[in-house]
Design an enzyme around this catalytic site. Structure first.
Site, PDB file in Angstrom:
ATOM      1  N   HIS A  26       0.839  -1.206   0.000  1.00 39.94           N
ATOM      2  CA  HIS A  26       0.000   0.000   0.000  1.00 39.94           C
ATOM      3  C   HIS A  26       0.866   1.244   0.000  1.00 39.94           C
ATOM      4  O   HIS A  26       2.030   1.218   0.410  1.00 39.94           O
ATOM      5  CB  HIS A  26      -0.945   0.021   1.209  1.00 39.94           C
ATOM      6  CG  HIS A  26      -0.259   0.258   2.524  1.00 39.94           C
ATOM      7  ND1 HIS A  26      -0.021   1.526   3.017  1.00 39.94           N
ATOM      8  CD2 HIS A  26       0.229  -0.597   3.440  1.00 39.94           C
ATOM      9  CE1 HIS A  26       0.590   1.435   4.184  1.00 39.94           C
ATOM     10  NE2 HIS A  26       0.761   0.153   4.462  1.00 39.94           N
ATOM     11  N   CYS A  27       0.281   2.352  -0.491  1.00 42.53           N
ATOM     12  CA  CYS A  27       0.918   3.657  -0.381  1.00 42.53           C
ATOM     13  C   CYS A  27       0.058   4.511   0.534  1.00 42.53           C
ATOM     14  O   CYS A  27      -0.595   3.989   1.428  1.00 42.53           O
ATOM     15  CB  CYS A  27       1.111   4.287  -1.759  1.00 42.53           C
ATOM     16  SG  CYS A  27      -0.403   4.498  -2.709  1.00 42.53           S
ATOM     17  N   MET A  28      -0.010   5.812   0.324  1.00 42.83           N
ATOM     18  CA  MET A  28      -0.706   6.686   1.257  1.00 42.83           C
ATOM     19  C   MET A  28      -2.228   6.561   1.164  1.00 42.83           C
ATOM     20  O   MET A  28      -2.937   6.806   2.130  1.00 42.83           O
ATOM     21  CB  MET A  28      -0.290   8.145   1.034  1.00 42.83           C
ATOM     22  CG  MET A  28       1.165   8.392   1.378  1.00 42.83           C
ATOM     23  SD  MET A  28       1.665  10.091   1.080  1.00 42.83           S
ATOM     24  CE  MET A  28       0.747  10.936   2.334  1.00 42.83           C
ATOM     25  N   THR A  29      -2.725   6.157  -0.006  1.00 42.46           N
ATOM     26  CA  THR A  29      -4.178   6.089  -0.174  1.00 42.46           C
ATOM     27  C   THR A  29      -4.641   4.826  -0.895  1.00 42.46           C
ATOM     28  O   THR A  29      -5.827   4.549  -0.930  1.00 42.46           O
ATOM     29  CB  THR A  29      -4.693   7.295  -0.997  1.00 42.46           C
ATOM     30  OG1 THR A  29      -4.040   7.301  -2.268  1.00 42.46           O
ATOM     31  CG2 THR A  29      -4.440   8.609  -0.277  1.00 42.46           C
ATOM     32  N   ARG A  30      -3.720   4.044  -1.463  1.00 51.28           N
ATOM     33  CA  ARG A  30      -4.111   2.935  -2.334  1.00 51.28           C
ATOM     34  C   ARG A  30      -3.585   1.593  -1.828  1.00 51.28           C
ATOM     35  O   ARG A  30      -2.441   1.496  -1.388  1.00 51.28           O
ATOM     36  CB  ARG A  30      -3.569   3.134  -3.753  1.00 51.28           C
ATOM     37  CG  ARG A  30      -3.867   4.497  -4.351  1.00 51.28           C
ATOM     38  CD  ARG A  30      -3.290   4.602  -5.748  1.00 51.28           C
ATOM     39  NE  ARG A  30      -3.457   5.957  -6.286  1.00 51.28           N
ATOM     40  CZ  ARG A  30      -3.273   6.281  -7.554  1.00 51.28           C
ATOM     41  NH1 ARG A  30      -2.906   5.359  -8.429  1.00 51.28           N
ATOM     42  NH2 ARG A  30      -3.444   7.525  -7.967  1.00 51.28           N
TER      43      ARG A  30
END
Length: 479
Positions: A26-30
């Protein structure tokens, strides 16, 4: 069952379960997933999940669930799958599968993978590699960058005499040390992540990254550039050189594994690999990558200096489409190199205005569509994150689905991007970037944000809505 666990379970159900996944991260939103067979993915089902703001189809399938929530959803998925985030998922073939079923499933899988490979361009593969190397580091960039920003503010207050005393000086020093835990050794982290991505031993990638720091070299006894005779500089070539060097390392290591006898492989292969790639990195890759990095940054700075307000407008206006397609990750190495060479990236604050344009557009929608409860509900969930610099909930939850507001938000971003402001580290945009602004140019950055707010608001208020959007509508109805 918690909300995050429910979202995780529904995502798994709609992507074909654990058996159809190679990796989850995951990244910051996905939530980002490597898919084995895209024919088993129910895209409409993913988009219909309560809590999912959008889906991006790329080499990695990206499900947008928003900041904060994404960490919990990804970890819930990791628990369900039984594999740590970022690691390759091990699949065990079902024992009850007949030979016929096995060969049919293998044939279908191969067919699906061949189709996917035909769709994938080399450019997309490069973008995927860059994203996979830097996305895991984004939380560290954010945390270390903001701590460094606090240290910079304290330093300014100490210099101006607003605060004084040994305690404040020591606290500033501690904050700088924490910040340097990432920034001073970034090439090592990049080397480790690059090695994972290229299938090499992560520790060897870290060593190659550390090699570029030229630890132990002194000004009195420098190593020389074999092309021009000048002294090599620690970090020359930056992360661009490290990524290339680790890619070559992965090739060398894999070849050696094939020819070195198993009995001595664990000793001989890493030794020879590091010897070959250490010499190649210092005397070939660092000088060449240094020229490439300096040339690339020279072009960007030339565009910003010569183009002035026009360049800022174009960059600010076109960044949202880059985010929409997931292409913004390719800029991360460029930001890092600008910071290494110029102590600041003058590109990031301009691009950050794209998010501010979205906020302005969202505020206009709030005013114009106040009778549309569906839109207002979406805005309540996405707008706070947008103000703090996390723009994807607004993109995929509000402006892009509505159409016109996405275009008018881009116009607002262009209006805000006409300034020349730097940032000392990469992190979120919006108001969260203020502590990272270079050389006390806080007011200039805030003025840019306000201009983007105003531009996005005015463009959206007058040109970004339709009668359907402004008409009264209950939450249960569709937009």
């Amino acid at each position: 069952m918690s909300k995050e666990k429910k979202i995780a379970q529904e995502i798994l159900n709609n992507v074909g379960g654990k058996a159809n996944l190679e990796r989850v991260i995951h990244c910051m939103t996905r939530v980002r997933m490597d898919i084995i067979d895209y024919s088993k993915v129910n895209l409409e089902g993913l988009k219909a999940i309560d809590g999912v703001m959008g889906v991006v189809e790329d080499e990695t399938l990206q499900v947008i669930v928003g900041p904060g929530t994404v960490n919990k959803v990804a970890h819930e998925m990791s628990e369900m799958i039984g594999t740590p985030l970022g690691e390759k998922i091990v699949h065990h073939e079902p024992s009850h599968q007949t030979d016929k079923e096995h060969v049919e499933s293998e044939a279908q899988l191969f067919k699906s993978q061949m189709k996917e490979k035909q769709k994938k361009s080399k450019w997309k593969k490069v973008l995927r590699v860059i994203a996979n190397i830097f996305v895991p580091l984004i939380p560290a960039f954010v945390g270390a960058g903001l701590i460094g920003g606090i240290a910079a503010v304290l330093t300014n207050l100490l210099s101006a005499g607003y605060i004084e005393g040994a305690m404040w000086k020591q606290l500033t020093l501690v904050f700088d040390i924490i910040k340097s835990g990432l920034l001073a050794y970034l090439v090592i982290y990049v080397g480790i992540n690059a090695a994972r991505e290229f299938g090499a031993t992560p520790g060897l990638g870290g060593v190659i990254g550390g090699t570029t720091m030229l630890t132990g070299m002194t000004p009195e006894q420098p190593l020389h550039n074999i092309f021009n005779g000048e002294a090599l500089a620690p970090g020359q070539g930056g992360v661009i050189g490290v990524i290339f060097a680790v890619w070559l390392l992965s090739i060398v290591e894999k070849r050696l594994h094939k020819i070195i006898p198993n009995a001595v492989d664990i000793i001989v292969t890493p030794t020879i690999t590091l010897l070959i790639m250490g010499l190649a990195t210092i005397f070939l890759i660092m000088p060449i990558a240094g020229v490439i990095s300096e040339g690339l940054l020279g072009i960007i700075n030339w565009v910003l200096d010569i183009g002035g307000a026009f360049s800022g407008f174009i960059l600010g206006a076109t960044f949202l489409p880059l985010v929409m397609f997931g292409l913004h990750q390719v800029l991360t190495p460029i930001h890092i190199e600008m910071i290494n060479q110029d102590h600041a990236t003058f590109l990031l604050p301009i691009l950050a205005m794209a998010g501010a344009g979205q906020v302005g557009a969202a505020l206009a929608l709030w005013v114009r569509c106040r009778k549309n409860k569906k839109i207002i509900r979406l805005l309540k969930g996405a707008l706070p994150a947008g103000i703090l610099g996390i723009g994807e909930p607004l993109i995929y939850g509000v402006t892009l689905p509505l159409g016109r507001p996405f275009i008018t938000a881009c116009i607002g971003g262009g209006i805000g991007g006409i300034g020349h402001i730097g940032a000392v580290a990469i992190g979120p945009s919006g108001l969260s970037l203020i502590p990272l602004i270079y050389d006390n140019m806080y007011l200039g950055y805030i003025a840019g944000i306000l201009a983007a707010y105003a531009g996005g608001f005015i463009a959206t208020y007058f040109f970004g809505t339709t009668k359907e959007m402004t008409a009264p509508q209950d939450v249960e109805e569709e937009v």
